[in-house]
Structure formats: C-alpha cells, structure tokens
Design a protein around this motif. Structure first.
Motif, PDB file in Angstrom:
ATOM      1  N   ARG A 210       0.524  -1.408  -0.173  1.00 46.49           N
ATOM      2  CA  ARG A 210       0.089   0.197   0.028  1.00 46.49           C
ATOM      3  C   ARG A 210       0.832   1.531  -0.146  1.00 46.49           C
ATOM      4  O   ARG A 210       0.709   2.087  -0.688  1.00 46.49           O
ATOM      5  CB  ARG A 210      -1.273   0.153   1.557  1.00 46.49           C
ATOM      6  CG  ARG A 210      -1.905   1.316   1.365  1.00 46.49           C
ATOM      7  CD  ARG A 210      -2.682   1.723   2.527  1.00 46.49           C
ATOM      8  NE  ARG A 210      -1.984   1.467   3.963  1.00 46.49           N
ATOM      9  CZ  ARG A 210      -1.165   3.096   3.855  1.00 46.49           C
ATOM     10  NH1 ARG A 210      -1.571   3.633   2.976  1.00 46.49           N
ATOM     11  NH2 ARG A 210      -0.523   3.154   4.729  1.00 46.49           N
ATOM     12  N   ALA A 211       2.097   1.367   1.165  1.00 44.55           N
ATOM     13  CA  ALA A 211       2.557   2.537   0.790  1.00 44.55           C
ATOM     14  C   ALA A 211       3.628   2.804   0.226  1.00 44.55           C
ATOM     15  O   ALA A 211       3.890   4.361  -0.269  1.00 44.55           O
ATOM     16  CB  ALA A 211       3.381   2.338   2.668  1.00 44.55           C
ATOM     17  N   ALA A 212       4.782   1.772  -0.761  1.00 44.26           N
ATOM     18  CA  ALA A 212       5.368   1.906  -2.540  1.00 44.26           C
ATOM     19  C   ALA A 212       4.992   2.137  -2.700  1.00 44.26           C
ATOM     20  O   ALA A 212       3.736   1.488  -3.396  1.00 44.26           O
ATOM     21  CB  ALA A 212       6.494   0.994  -2.218  1.00 44.26           C
ATOM     22  N   PRO A 213       5.541   3.550  -3.761  1.00 41.22           N
ATOM     23  CA  PRO A 213       5.112   3.348  -5.389  1.00 41.22           C
ATOM     24  C   PRO A 213       5.242   2.588  -6.387  1.00 41.22           C
ATOM     25  O   PRO A 213       6.477   1.681  -6.033  1.00 41.22           O
ATOM     26  CB  PRO A 213       5.685   4.736  -5.716  1.00 41.22           C
ATOM     27  CG  PRO A 213       7.492   4.706  -4.707  1.00 41.22           C
ATOM     28  CD  PRO A 213       7.053   3.814  -3.243  1.00 41.22           C
ATOM     29  N   PHE A 214       4.421   1.772  -6.953  1.00 37.19           N
ATOM     30  CA  PHE A 214       4.888   1.389  -8.205  1.00 37.19           C
ATOM     31  C   PHE A 214       4.702  -0.250  -7.060  1.00 37.19           C
ATOM     32  O   PHE A 214       4.961  -0.776  -8.335  1.00 37.19           O
ATOM     33  CB  PHE A 214       5.605   1.296  -8.733  1.00 37.19           C
ATOM     34  CG  PHE A 214       5.470   2.939  -9.614  1.00 37.19           C
ATOM     35  CD1 PHE A 214       4.334   3.284 -10.093  1.00 37.19           C
ATOM     36  CD2 PHE A 214       6.386   3.884  -9.230  1.00 37.19           C
ATOM     37  CE1 PHE A 214       4.478   4.516 -11.459  1.00 37.19           C
ATOM     38  CE2 PHE A 214       6.360   5.078  -9.428  1.00 37.19           C
ATOM     39  CZ  PHE A 214       4.884   4.924 -10.527  1.00 37.19           C
ATOM     40  N   ALA A 215       4.390  -0.371  -6.006  1.00 38.72           N
ATOM     41  CA  ALA A 215       4.909  -1.757  -5.454  1.00 38.72           C
ATOM     42  C   ALA A 215       4.526  -2.622  -6.159  1.00 38.72           C
ATOM     43  O   ALA A 215       4.706  -4.293  -6.621  1.00 38.72           O
ATOM     44  CB  ALA A 215       3.637  -1.244  -4.326  1.00 38.72           C
ATOM     45  N   ALA A 216       2.908  -3.383  -6.883  1.00 40.23           N
ATOM     46  CA  ALA A 216       2.289  -4.458  -7.388  1.00 40.23           C
ATOM     47  C   ALA A 216       2.793  -4.168  -9.051  1.00 40.23           C
ATOM     48  O   ALA A 216       3.226  -5.507  -9.615  1.00 40.23           O
ATOM     49  CB  ALA A 216       0.889  -3.877  -7.834  1.00 40.23           C
ATOM     50  N   GLU A 217       3.274  -2.832  -9.704  1.00 40.24           N
ATOM     51  CA  GLU A 217       4.088  -3.398 -10.786  1.00 40.24           C
ATOM     52  C   GLU A 217       5.190  -3.944 -10.617  1.00 40.24           C
ATOM     53  O   GLU A 217       5.301  -4.639 -11.458  1.00 40.24           O
ATOM     54  CB  GLU A 217       4.274  -1.740 -11.157  1.00 40.24           C
ATOM     55  CG  GLU A 217       3.392  -1.343 -11.926  1.00 40.24           C
ATOM     56  CD  GLU A 217       2.369  -0.323 -11.483  1.00 40.24           C
ATOM     57  OE1 GLU A 217       1.553   0.928 -11.351  1.00 40.24           O
ATOM     58  OE2 GLU A 217       2.578  -0.267  -9.676  1.00 40.24           O
ATOM     59  N   ASN A 218       6.253  -3.449  -9.989  1.00 42.30           N
ATOM     60  CA  ASN A 218       7.414  -4.581  -9.199  1.00 42.30           C
ATOM     61  C   ASN A 218       7.418  -5.345  -8.936  1.00 42.30           C
ATOM     62  O   ASN A 218       8.084  -6.233  -8.939  1.00 42.30           O
ATOM     63  CB  ASN A 218       8.234  -3.570  -8.336  1.00 42.30           C
ATOM     64  CG  ASN A 218       9.142  -3.004  -9.144  1.00 42.30           C
ATOM     65  OD1 ASN A 218      10.140  -2.087  -9.504  1.00 42.30           O
ATOM     66  ND2 ASN A 218       8.360  -1.274  -8.711  1.00 42.30           N
ATOM     67  N   HIS A 219       6.521  -5.921  -8.243  1.00 43.43           N
ATOM     68  CA  HIS A 219       6.024  -7.341  -7.490  1.00 43.43           C
ATOM     69  C   HIS A 219       4.800  -7.598  -7.713  1.00 43.43           C
ATOM     70  O   HIS A 219       3.438  -7.414  -6.696  1.00 43.43           O
ATOM     71  CB  HIS A 219       5.542  -7.160  -6.011  1.00 43.43           C
ATOM     72  CG  HIS A 219       7.349  -7.958  -5.989  1.00 43.43           C
ATOM     73  ND1 HIS A 219       8.226  -8.199  -5.771  1.00 43.43           N
ATOM     74  CD2 HIS A 219       8.871  -6.381  -5.610  1.00 43.43           C
ATOM     75  CE1 HIS A 219       9.751  -7.972  -5.595  1.00 43.43           C
ATOM     76  NE2 HIS A 219       9.632  -6.489  -5.729  1.00 43.43           N
TER      77      HIS A 219
END
Length: 261
Positions: A210-219
């Motif tokens: 939720r907190a990191a930028p582009f978390a779902a794109e990277n993982h």
C-alpha cells in the motif's frame, strides 16, 4: 564465535550463474568478506509451501534446475554442498518454540534461488546448506515473525541467507539487454525501499504494497520480496539494514543486497 549478519540478496535471472555483471562480481566477493559460517539456511523465493514454512533435512541436496529455455551449460551446473539437517532441525525447533508450525522435507534440494548465489559466494561447496520455504500468500509481517523466531541462529554460526529480488516483474521483460535503461517505476520503488530499510521504518515496509510507489508493478506477486522480511526479522532486535550492493539488470530487475547487523 562471531555473530553473523543476516543477508538479503537479489538473484535475478538464472543467467547470473553464467553471465558477467556487477551483481555477479559482487556475489563472488561477498563470501570472502564474511566470517565463515558453520552452516547456511537459505530462504528462497522459489520454494513456496502452503500454510506454514518448511525446512529441508536432505543430507545431500540435489541441484534443482527449476527453469527452462536457458543454455545447456546452466543445466549442467551442480552445487554439491552437503546438507545441513542439524541446522534445519534447529531452525524448525526455534519456529515451533515461537508457536509457528513447520513442515519437514526429507529430500528437498537446492533450487536456483539458493544454488546460484551460493555457487558464486562459496564456490568450493564445502559449507553445509539447508533450505527454508516461504509461505504462499502469507504477509510480509508473517515472514518477519518467521525471521524473528530464527534470530538465535546468527549467534550459533549459522548464516541466514534470504534470496529473492528487490524488483521482480517478468511480465515486463521484452528481451531487454543486460544494461537496458531503468524505467522510472523500478527506480522509484528501489529508492523508496532503500530509504525505509536504512531508516528502520518497519511499519511502512510491512505495508509496502500500500505504501510503496509502484509496488504492484514491481511485484505482481509477493514471493520474491518475502525473503527480505525473513532476513529483517532474523537479524534480531536493534539490527539495522545496510545496503551492500545496488545495480540493475535488463532494466526491470533491481539487484540490491542488504546486510542486517
């Protein structure tokens, strides 16, 4: 006995075993810089188990070639290190003492998330090795708790080596060359993770999706980052993260490594 750090390394593509790169050269030097462990417990993104972690008690783990479409030379590689059933059983006992159920595998070998970095770090294959799985679908917080239960290992000469990838979205691989430009969504995630790790912002890290930028794109899925949280927990109270390597491969793979000490 020297207290060992716990480590997180990014293993990238299996081609790391063959292809020169900054990350490969880093791993070739890393083992030389550490106190020699009496055994190694590797937490690999490529062994996922349901509901609870598992340890491998294999006395002579086979080299698992869990990939396809790579050069024959890669499939011919072996990492003939002896197993570490005593260290694996000690890890299982510590987990059970913390109220965490543990599976035991009699024959599980070393997948490429384990043997590729180990072959570079300890090419003589003379240190006993066991694997610990990640738990499919379990949260970063659960994996940090798994790590916390293992903290005593670093006082006992056992190296906890967590192997995953700081970024891992293979859907975005388009045949980019090794030193391809890094997309902004990869770089911004890497910068965010480094800042939170070095500032010991565990609340943000455990909520990274939720907190990191582009978390779902990277993982798109979690499994390649979950070993990081095991390493973070296994370092014990008061340990701090130190970035010991940073590079990129194929633009989309951040090859960062951290020592928790």
């Amino acid at each position: 006995m020297n207290r060992l750090p716990t480590l997180f390394v990014s293993h990238g593509s299996p081609m790391l075993a063959l292809q020169d790169s900054p990350a490969r050269r880093f791993l070739q030097e890393l083992g030389k810089s550490l106190p020699r462990p009496r055994a190694i417990v590797v937490v690999s993104a490529h062994w996922e188990t349901a509901n609870s972690p598992a340890v491998s008690l294999a006395p002579q783990p086979e080299t698992i070639h869990d990939f396809g479409g790579f050069p024959r030379a890669l499939f011919e590689m072996r990492y003939p290190a002896p197993g570490a059933p005593e260290a694996a059983e000690r890890a299982a006992t510590l987990l059970e003492a913390a109220g965490i159920a543990v599976g035991r595998s009699a024959q599980r070998g070393l997948d490429h998330g384990a043997w590729v970095p180990l072959r570079l770090m300890y090419p003589d294959a003379d240190i006993p090795v066991a694997q610990l799985s990640v738990v499919r679908g379990a949260s970063p917080a659960v994996h940090e708790q798994i790590g916390r239960a293992l903290a005593a290992l670093r006082e006992e000469g056992v190296l906890v080596l967590a192997s995953g990838s700081l970024t891992h979205n293979l859907y975005e691989f388009r045949g980019q060359h090794l030193d391809a430009p890094v997309p902004h969504w990869v770089a911004e995630f890497e910068v965010w993770m480094k800042a939170r790790l070095e500032n010991d912002d565990q609340a943000a890290l455990l909520d990274y999706r939720r907190a990191a930028p582009f978390a779902a794109e990277n993982h798109p899925t979690d499994e390649h980052l979950l070993p990081l949280f095991v390493a973070m927990g296994a370092a014990g109270p008061g340990a701090r993260a130190r970035q010991i390597h940073a590079s990129y491969e194929h633009g989309i793979l951040a090859m960062d490594a951290y020592a928790f000490e």
